[in-house]
Design a protein around this motif. Sequence first.
Motif, short mmCIF file in Angstrom:
data_model
loop_
_atom_site.label_atom_id
_atom_site.label_comp_id
_atom_site.label_asym_id
_atom_site.label_seq_id
_atom_site.Cartn_x
_atom_site.Cartn_y
_atom_site.Cartn_z
N VAL A 249 1.21 -1.36 0.06
CA VAL A 249 -0.22 0.10 -0.30
C VAL A 249 0.99 1.41 -0.19
CG1 VAL A 249 -1.87 1.45 1.25
CG2 VAL A 249 -1.68 -1.14 0.82
N HIS A 252 2.75 3.44 3.09
CA HIS A 252 3.12 2.50 4.15
C HIS A 252 4.52 2.99 4.59
CE1 HIS A 252 -1.69 1.31 5.25
NE2 HIS A 252 -1.62 2.50 4.31
N TYR A 253 4.71 1.91 5.73
CA TYR A 253 6.09 1.53 5.99
C TYR A 253 5.88 0.38 5.55
CZ TYR A 253 5.91 6.54 7.01
OH TYR A 253 6.33 8.17 6.42
N TYR A 254 7.00 -0.60 5.72
CA TYR A 254 7.90 -1.75 5.92
C TYR A 254 8.87 -1.92 5.68
CZ TYR A 254 3.74 -1.85 3.09
OH TYR A 254 2.01 -1.67 2.74
N ARG A 267 9.17 3.64 3.57
CA ARG A 267 8.18 3.73 3.31
C ARG A 267 7.80 3.91 1.43
NH1 ARG A 267 5.50 8.62 0.39
NH2 ARG A 267 3.77 8.71 1.94
N SER A 269 6.15 4.28 -1.62
CA SER A 269 5.39 5.50 -2.22
C SER A 269 4.99 5.01 -4.05
CB SER A 269 5.71 6.29 -2.56
OG SER A 269 6.83 6.81 -3.20
N PRO A 310 4.42 -4.84 7.27
CA PRO A 310 4.10 -3.81 7.38
C PRO A 310 4.77 -3.19 8.55
CG PRO A 310 1.79 -4.44 7.44
CD PRO A 310 3.12 -6.01 6.99
N VAL A 312 4.69 0.97 12.36
CA VAL A 312 3.91 1.81 12.34
C VAL A 312 5.19 2.22 13.07
CG1 VAL A 312 1.44 1.42 11.53
CG2 VAL A 312 2.16 0.95 13.45
N SER A 321 2.23 -3.07 12.35
CA SER A 321 1.22 -2.54 12.59
C SER A 321 0.04 -3.37 12.17
CB SER A 321 0.87 -1.85 10.89
OG SER A 321 -0.54 -1.83 9.95
N ASP A 323 -2.68 -1.90 10.64
CA ASP A 323 -3.93 -2.70 10.20
C ASP A 323 -4.46 -3.37 8.92
OD1 ASP A 323 -5.33 -0.98 8.18
OD2 ASP A 323 -3.91 0.66 7.84
N ALA A 326 -3.27 -2.78 5.17
CA ALA A 326 -2.00 -3.11 4.58
C ALA A 326 -1.52 -4.78 4.98
CB ALA A 326 -0.41 -2.11 5.88
#
Length: 328
Positions: A249, A252-254, A267, A269, A310, A312, A321, A323, A326
């Motif tokens: 996603v 988001h950060y991984y 991150r 993008s 992922p 956070v 995460s 989430d 994700a």
Amino acid sequence: MRWREGLTECRQMLGIENNTTSHTEKIISGLGGLTGILAVYWITYTAFANAEAGTTAFVLMVTSMGASAVLLFAVPHGALSQPWAVFGGHIISAFIGVSCHLLIDNTPLAGAIAVGAAIAAMHYLRCIHPPGGATALAAVIGGSDVYAAGYHFLVMPVLVNVLAILATAILFNSLFPHRRYPAHLTRRQRKTVPVEPQTRQFDLTQEDFAAAMTKLDSYMDINSEALVELLELAKQQAEQRSTHPGQIVTGHYYSNGKLGSLWAVRRASAASEHGMSNSSNIHWKTVAGTGLGEEGVYSLEIFQAWARYPVVLQNGHWVRSDDQDADT
């Protein structure tokens, strides 16, 4: 942003670690230190009933115990805080300090030799306790009251202070199950959920950690048993989650799920956001760990293979995460 990267680098250079201790635990540590020093005052005052409470020796030893209180009540499970470290560190250092004062006429030289010899002795006798260095120095520069006591200084006030603060640490920390002191009591009562060995690709052993700590050749305030237990809990946590995200996603950060110098967080993008036409590519930037500030472009498949899960940022630490979008 570059200023954040610079701030992170500065923090790491200064050794400023993120503190995840709860507010309750911090307050308990402070109350423990207060209780410990009050106990030292009271017991030492009683022991010095026939002397003036404000003597130089009395004041010096309370100061030395203040340093011990930080370890006993802020990090009660640390290797430097255990009973033998506290007892041996102070008594042995006091003996060395008194001996240096009696044998060496030059006070600055005697103090320096006392501290250096105390450090070496604590190393060899497995009782490293930083406040012991202050005790050794106090025996050399403590003044007429300390000099008059001679080797009796080891008993009164050093031994009295040590027993007082150890007894207080045992009683105070026993009020909180997670803070039992000595640390062995906490490890003995803690129960962990066993994980079947066959479900793992490899298993680190106690011997592996002992060998690794030997190779570091530097004293650490954690023993191999506590380190193994910490890693075991972390591995059990890791095995409860999937190994790679099924979908990346953007925004988001991984994490790559590695340890130490291999660990990194990036991150993700969309490549199109950076002027690239291929929408199946992922533009990434490293925001934590090795390669901080680096960025590049991977195909979606390569980035998925690199990303373990992922994450956070919570309370200054990167955590997995919750989430679900994700993770799906």
